[in-house]
Design an enzyme around this catalytic site. Structure first.
Site, PDB file in Angstrom:
ATOM      1  N   SER A 135     -35.750  21.373  -9.862  1.00  0.00           N
ATOM      2  CA  SER A 135     -34.487  21.245 -10.606  1.00  0.00           C
ATOM      3  C   SER A 135     -33.347  21.918  -9.833  1.00  0.00           C
ATOM      4  O   SER A 135     -33.489  23.042  -9.335  1.00  0.00           O
ATOM      5  CB  SER A 135     -34.615  21.910 -11.977  1.00  0.00           C
TER       6      SER A 135
ATOM      7  N   ALA B 217     -31.982   7.289 -19.981  1.00  0.00           N
ATOM      8  CA  ALA B 217     -30.661   7.424 -19.346  1.00  0.00           C
ATOM      9  C   ALA B 217     -29.775   6.237 -19.712  1.00  0.00           C
ATOM     10  O   ALA B 217     -28.574   6.390 -19.951  1.00  0.00           O
ATOM     11  CB  ALA B 217     -30.823   7.529 -17.832  1.00  0.00           C
TER      12      ALA B 217
ATOM     13  N   LYS C 278     -36.373  15.602 -23.560  1.00  0.00           N
ATOM     14  CA  LYS C 278     -35.091  15.314 -24.229  1.00  0.00           C
ATOM     15  C   LYS C 278     -35.258  14.653 -25.605  1.00  0.00           C
ATOM     16  O   LYS C 278     -34.538  14.985 -26.543  1.00  0.00           O
ATOM     17  CB  LYS C 278     -34.217  14.428 -23.340  1.00  0.00           C
TER      18      LYS C 278
ATOM     19  N   MET D  40     -27.053   6.124 -10.890  1.00  0.00           N
ATOM     20  CA  MET D  40     -27.335   7.464 -11.430  1.00  0.00           C
ATOM     21  C   MET D  40     -28.256   8.272 -10.517  1.00  0.00           C
ATOM     22  O   MET D  40     -28.300   9.498 -10.596  1.00  0.00           O
ATOM     23  CB  MET D  40     -27.988   7.343 -12.810  1.00  0.00           C
TER      24      MET D  40
HETATM   25  P1  NDP Z   1     -37.039   6.161 -18.081  1.00  0.00           P
HETATM   26  O1  NDP Z   1     -38.426   6.305 -17.552  1.00  0.00           O
HETATM   27  O2  NDP Z   1     -36.741   6.482 -19.501  1.00  0.00           O
HETATM   28  O3  NDP Z   1     -36.545   4.634 -17.815  1.00  0.00           O
HETATM   29  C1  NDP Z   1     -36.792   4.001 -16.598  1.00  0.00           C
HETATM   30  C2  NDP Z   1     -36.027   2.689 -16.511  1.00  0.00           C
HETATM   31  O4  NDP Z   1     -36.145   2.193 -15.174  1.00  0.00           O
HETATM   32  C3  NDP Z   1     -36.559   1.590 -17.414  1.00  0.00           C
HETATM   33  O5  NDP Z   1     -35.504   0.759 -17.817  1.00  0.00           O
HETATM   34  C4  NDP Z   1     -37.518   0.838 -16.471  1.00  0.00           C
HETATM   35  O6  NDP Z   1     -37.679  -0.526 -16.828  1.00  0.00           O
HETATM   36  C5  NDP Z   1     -36.720   0.894 -15.192  1.00  0.00           C
HETATM   37  N1  NDP Z   1     -37.548   0.741 -13.995  1.00  0.00           N
HETATM   38  C6  NDP Z   1     -38.458   1.613 -13.515  1.00  0.00           C
HETATM   39  N2  NDP Z   1     -38.990   1.139 -12.376  1.00  0.00           N
HETATM   40  C7  NDP Z   1     -38.391  -0.053 -12.129  1.00  0.00           C
HETATM   41  C8  NDP Z   1     -38.521  -1.017 -11.102  1.00  0.00           C
HETATM   42  N3  NDP Z   1     -39.372  -0.850 -10.086  1.00  0.00           N
HETATM   43  N4  NDP Z   1     -37.743  -2.128 -11.158  1.00  0.00           N
HETATM   44  C9  NDP Z   1     -36.875  -2.305 -12.171  1.00  0.00           C
HETATM   45  N5  NDP Z   1     -36.717  -1.424 -13.187  1.00  0.00           N
HETATM   46  C10 NDP Z   1     -37.470  -0.305 -13.162  1.00  0.00           C
HETATM   47  O7  NDP Z   1     -36.146   7.025 -17.084  1.00  0.00           O
HETATM   48  P2  NDP Z   1     -34.704   7.671 -17.386  1.00  0.00           P
HETATM   49  O8  NDP Z   1     -33.941   6.693 -18.187  1.00  0.00           O
HETATM   50  O9  NDP Z   1     -34.870   9.046 -17.893  1.00  0.00           O
HETATM   51  O10 NDP Z   1     -34.077   7.818 -15.917  1.00  0.00           O
HETATM   52  C11 NDP Z   1     -33.651   6.689 -15.169  1.00  0.00           C
HETATM   53  C12 NDP Z   1     -32.975   7.140 -13.888  1.00  0.00           C
HETATM   54  O11 NDP Z   1     -31.753   7.814 -14.154  1.00  0.00           O
HETATM   55  C13 NDP Z   1     -33.820   8.098 -13.050  1.00  0.00           C
HETATM   56  O12 NDP Z   1     -33.755   7.688 -11.710  1.00  0.00           O
HETATM   57  C14 NDP Z   1     -33.147   9.438 -13.238  1.00  0.00           C
HETATM   58  O13 NDP Z   1     -33.316  10.244 -12.090  1.00  0.00           O
HETATM   59  C15 NDP Z   1     -31.687   9.008 -13.394  1.00  0.00           C
HETATM   60  N6  NDP Z   1     -30.893  10.000 -14.135  1.00  0.00           N
HETATM   61  C16 NDP Z   1     -29.843  10.597 -13.486  1.00  0.00           C
HETATM   62  C17 NDP Z   1     -29.064  11.519 -14.146  1.00  0.00           C
HETATM   63  C18 NDP Z   1     -27.923  12.178 -13.423  1.00  0.00           C
HETATM   64  O14 NDP Z   1     -27.413  13.186 -13.913  1.00  0.00           O
HETATM   65  N7  NDP Z   1     -27.459  11.636 -12.314  1.00  0.00           N
HETATM   66  C19 NDP Z   1     -29.328  11.905 -15.550  1.00  0.00           C
HETATM   67  C20 NDP Z   1     -30.438  11.192 -16.145  1.00  0.00           C
HETATM   68  C21 NDP Z   1     -31.195  10.290 -15.441  1.00  0.00           C
HETATM   69  P3  NDP Z   1     -38.881  -1.028 -17.783  1.00  0.00           P
HETATM   70  O15 NDP Z   1     -38.383  -0.922 -19.196  1.00  0.00           O
HETATM   71  O16 NDP Z   1     -39.038  -2.441 -17.329  1.00  0.00           O
HETATM   72  O17 NDP Z   1     -40.064  -0.163 -17.492  1.00  0.00           O
END
Ligand code: NDP
Length: 308
Positions: free
Chosen positions: A38, A160, A95, A250
């Site tokens: 982190s 997110a 979260k 993000m």
């Molecule tokens: P979740 O695990 O809740 O969601 C993941 C999402 O990514 C889902 O929509 C999933 O789709 C999709 N996904 C995963 N792998 C693939 C792939 N290979 N191809 C297409 N879609 C894919 O994660 P979070 O929502 O918590 O986080 C998402 C991203 O946001 C992370 O990379 C995290 O690091 C980033 N983030 C950045 C922040 C910042 O402050 N900059 C804050 C919070 C998050 P499906 O439904 O099809 O599985």
């Protein structure tokens, strides 16, 4: 003069360390699993050091990281409150879980169904979600863009994406188009957003087949985790979209995902999620401290830690 509290210096603390926690000092912590990487302690530490120079109240404030498993979270929240911690950040995987455990939820965080910031009150923890604030300020800093009146193409339907979608609607975006690989997860998100739509167009689509009605000049926001690893596919092929106004990813590590490489090749304004990370942290610290916080010092600390 306030004394800096003493405790064994560790990169990562565990709940066992709380038993002998000093009863002096003002404590903040981030809880997660895994938590070792982190960036929050470096970011908040830099802000607190700068704040302490101009205001002695902040000289005994410290921010540390704790490894906490999901099963431990209910007991952990109780223990941190009893120990007098002023505030907590929550990261993966806490979260959503914490949303159901706190005494009070900030009304703006209610539709997000997740909290990343807790403030101690006499009755217990009060929960906030500062990710939306982080996104809005990141977009403004990096792309000069506002959510208000913008058409948004949001990629993803996880935690997110939900936070981002709620922020877009609360900030009165012009329309919201959400693409996700898995239809069922997309449907769940669209249903949750319905009460916030307020007559605006909120529509889902398959990223492999973007609909012809997508507006030109939209902001594309990647909230999927596709791009974290080098071998990951692009969350969408930008060539299939009408020319957007900009692309915000993000993801901040790596600094440039495949999606951002594509955006650069097309001459589109683009930015990674580092600014979002910094602004969500800055907002948390504002909630705990009640004062304006040095965002630039936080950004510099994150960049230093990432070696940029
Ligand atoms: P979740 O695990 O809740 O969601 C993941 C999402 O990514 C889902 O929509 C999933 O789709 C999709 N996904 C995963 N792998 C693939 C792939 N290979 N191809 C297409 N879609 C894919 O994660 P979070 O929502 O918590 O986080 C998402 C991203 O946001 C992370 O990379 C995290 O690091 C980033 N983030 C950045 C922040 C910042 O402050 N900059 C804050 C919070 C998050 P499906 O439904 O099809 O599985």
């Amino acid at each position: 003069m306030l004394q800096r509290p003493t405790l064994p210096e560790k990169d990562v603390y565990t709940l066992a360390d709380l038993a002998s926690w000093p009863d002096t000092g003002t404590w903040l912590a981030v809880l997660g699993q895994p938590i070792r990487h982190s960036l929050s302690p470096a970011m908040h530490g830099a802000a607190l050091a700068a704040m302490a120079v101009r205001d002695a109240r902040f000289r005994d404030w410290r921010y540390v990281r704790f490894e906490v498993a999901p099963a431990e979270l209910p007991a952990a929240l109780k223990a941190f409150h009893e120990k007098g911690f002023r505030g907590l950040n929550l990261t993966v995987p806490h979260k959503v879980l914490a949303f159901g455990l706190v005494k009070k939820i900030d009304p703006a965080a209610q539709p997000v169904g997740a909290v990343n910031t807790l403030r101690s009150t006499a009755e217990g923890w009060e929960g906030f979600n500062t990710d939306g604030h982080g996104l809005a300020h990141g977009l403004s800093d990096e792309l000069g863009a506002t959510l208000r009146d913008s058409h948004i193409i949001l990629l993803g339907a996880g935690g997110a994406a939900r936070g981002a979608a709620v922020e877009c609607l609360q900030q009165a975006c012009a329309s919201l188009w959400i693409a996700n690989r898995t239809q069922g997860n997309l449907d769940t998100l669209l249903q949750a957003l319905q009460p916030l739509a307020g007559g605006r167009r909120v529509q889902g689509f398959d990223p492999r087949q973007p609909p012809a009605e997508l507006p030109a000049g939209a902001l594309v926001i990647n909230a999927t985790s596709a791009g974290l690893k080098e071998a990951d596919p692009r969350p969408i092929d930008l060539a299939l979209l009408p020319r957007p106004a900009g692309v915000y990813d993000m993801i901040y590590n790596p600094a440039e995902t495949g999606l951002l490489t594509d955006a650069r090749a097309r001459g589109l304004p683009s930015a990674n999620g580092l600014s979002m990370l910094v602004h969500q942290g800055a907002r948390s610290l504002e909630i705990w401290s009640g004062v304006e916080v040095p965002v630039e010092a936080m950004k510099k600390a994150v960049k230093n830690t990432l070696g940029r």
